[in-house]
Scaffold this active site. Sequence first.
Site, PDB file in Angstrom:
ATOM      1  N   ASP A 179       0.821  -1.222   0.000  1.00  0.00           N
ATOM      2  CA  ASP A 179       0.000   0.000   0.000  1.00  0.00           C
ATOM      3  C   ASP A 179       0.849   1.264   0.000  1.00  0.00           C
ATOM      4  O   ASP A 179       0.415   2.317   0.482  1.00  0.00           O
ATOM      5  CB  ASP A 179      -0.953   0.024   1.213  1.00  0.00           C
ATOM      6  CG  ASP A 179      -1.769  -1.240   1.351  1.00  0.00           C
ATOM      7  OD1 ASP A 179      -2.389  -1.639   0.356  1.00  0.00           O
ATOM      8  OD2 ASP A 179      -1.769  -1.838   2.437  1.00  0.00           O
ATOM      9  N   LYS A 231       2.522   2.084  -5.131  1.00  0.00           N
ATOM     10  CA  LYS A 231       3.255   1.563  -6.295  1.00  0.00           C
ATOM     11  C   LYS A 231       2.505   1.819  -7.599  1.00  0.00           C
ATOM     12  O   LYS A 231       3.126   2.067  -8.627  1.00  0.00           O
ATOM     13  CB  LYS A 231       3.496   0.057  -6.129  1.00  0.00           C
ATOM     14  CG  LYS A 231       4.455  -0.301  -5.006  1.00  0.00           C
ATOM     15  CD  LYS A 231       4.713  -1.791  -4.932  1.00  0.00           C
ATOM     16  CE  LYS A 231       3.494  -2.591  -4.520  1.00  0.00           C
ATOM     17  NZ  LYS A 231       3.000  -2.279  -3.168  1.00  0.00           N
ATOM     18  N   GLY A 285      -3.898  -4.442  -4.629  1.00  0.00           N
ATOM     19  CA  GLY A 285      -4.738  -3.422  -5.247  1.00  0.00           C
ATOM     20  C   GLY A 285      -3.937  -2.173  -5.541  1.00  0.00           C
ATOM     21  O   GLY A 285      -3.251  -1.652  -4.665  1.00  0.00           O
ATOM     22  N   HIS A 286      -3.981  -1.713  -6.778  1.00  0.00           N
ATOM     23  CA  HIS A 286      -3.287  -0.498  -7.173  1.00  0.00           C
ATOM     24  C   HIS A 286      -4.312   0.514  -7.666  1.00  0.00           C
ATOM     25  O   HIS A 286      -5.104   0.220  -8.558  1.00  0.00           O
ATOM     26  CB  HIS A 286      -2.271  -0.782  -8.282  1.00  0.00           C
ATOM     27  CG  HIS A 286      -1.107  -1.605  -7.827  1.00  0.00           C
ATOM     28  ND1 HIS A 286      -0.252  -2.243  -8.695  1.00  0.00           N
ATOM     29  CD2 HIS A 286      -0.651  -1.889  -6.584  1.00  0.00           C
ATOM     30  CE1 HIS A 286       0.676  -2.884  -8.000  1.00  0.00           C
ATOM     31  NE2 HIS A 286       0.447  -2.681  -6.730  1.00  0.00           N
ATOM     32  N   GLN A 316       2.209  -6.209  -3.303  1.00  0.00           N
ATOM     33  CA  GLN A 316       2.459  -6.253  -1.860  1.00  0.00           C
ATOM     34  C   GLN A 316       3.733  -5.465  -1.509  1.00  0.00           C
ATOM     35  O   GLN A 316       4.111  -4.568  -2.231  1.00  0.00           O
ATOM     36  CB  GLN A 316       2.547  -7.696  -1.358  1.00  0.00           C
ATOM     37  CG  GLN A 316       1.223  -8.447  -1.331  1.00  0.00           C
ATOM     38  CD  GLN A 316       0.989  -9.249  -2.589  1.00  0.00           C
ATOM     39  OE1 GLN A 316       1.899  -9.740  -3.216  1.00  0.00           O
ATOM     40  NE2 GLN A 316      -0.256  -9.379  -2.974  1.00  0.00           N
TER      41      GLN A 316
END
Length: 431
Positions: free
Chosen positions: A13, A16, A40-41, A225
């Site tokens: 988080d 990225k 999740g991005h 991650q």
Amino acid sequence: MANVVVVGAQWGDEGKGKIVDWLSERADVIARFQGGHNAGHTLVIEGEVFKLHALPSGVVRGGKLSVIGNGVVLDPWHLLGEIETIRKQGVEITPETLMIAENAPLILPYHGELDRAREEAASKGTKIGTTGRGIGPCYEDKVGRRAIRVADLADPATLEARVDRALEHHNALRKGMGVDPIDRAALLNSINEIAPQILAYAAPVWKVMNEKRKEGKRILFEGAQGALLDIDFGTYPFVTSSNVIAGQAATGVGIGPGSIDYVLGIVKAYTTRVGEGPFPTELDDADGQRLGERGHEFGTTTGRKRRCGWFDAALVRQTCATSGVKGICLTKLDVLDGFDTLKICVGYELDGERLDYLPTAADAQARCTPIYEEVDGWSESTEGARTWNELPANAVKYVRHIEELIDCPVALLSTSPERDDTILVTDPFAD
């Protein structure tokens, strides 16, 4: 031309997605090399929000090749749904712009079912905090040599044999947990139904990647991650099920480690964590609440509230070492605007002894207490700054002090979720 690996240097988080998207303008190929759709991005581009989980962040840019490597475990139904969602936002995705490794393992429905059943059965204190998406059980099948891979979708006989081997294992587990056996016919039907759509994107990624390298194309390797969730070097067992550190980039797409020229570590200006596990600088007070609210700290994938704490220089120094980070991108500096005083963890005290790293043993990690330095905060806004001159003096001092403590320079500085609110110090592709 340099090839760049982007890794998260904390518990994930770190931002990225935005940085990979920003860097992808300079790249020809963007490759995901590990993880699954538990990552999740979030990208914010000209006010529009794109939430990606399985797709590489480069898909939102035209004229680029996006690659899902063999180090990724892939839920085919989720991927097709995500492609459809992104298409509705105006992004064109075709087999010419997206490629999936033929040897990538597939996450099937029984993986998620097992993941959730285990977590529900775990007693308090033993829960991992998994997203329940089936990532861990799929990686288990991969190393257990019973995974169904993308290439298997093209051969019905091979597919059936692979499914039978997998069901022999999973049905035994399910019986022991009091869960009904898997419906073989229904499973095969559902796999065969989506097989043509997935196979349209399938390719020998290792071959294509090596060809692109020889052609002098710029490759951007994207991790999911964060390094503190690495299966070997993270806070085990509260980790993900794959290697997250930069060395996995080569293995995860089938390219030699000598092809990696620069490792960029993404680092938040404070620290967050989702799920269970040790967190030495965690704040359960008003400061922690303030960081969470200002940073909008809710997981892109799960919506779970993230745990928040002060910046941990000892941990980041550790992850920079294990990933060979050459420079960091410091994100969310604007979240610290308005704090009178900031704290930075420079080490730990364990049973009366001072350590400059987090020990390996879980019980020792739990007993570590942070050793802090206090620095002056700033009242001015850093949000949206695009040059050093726009930053308050104390913000610059904070950044420079972090560089000293982690023994790694700042290459990029992100001051908002917007793509262009980024200060470039060193271009990783110019290495």
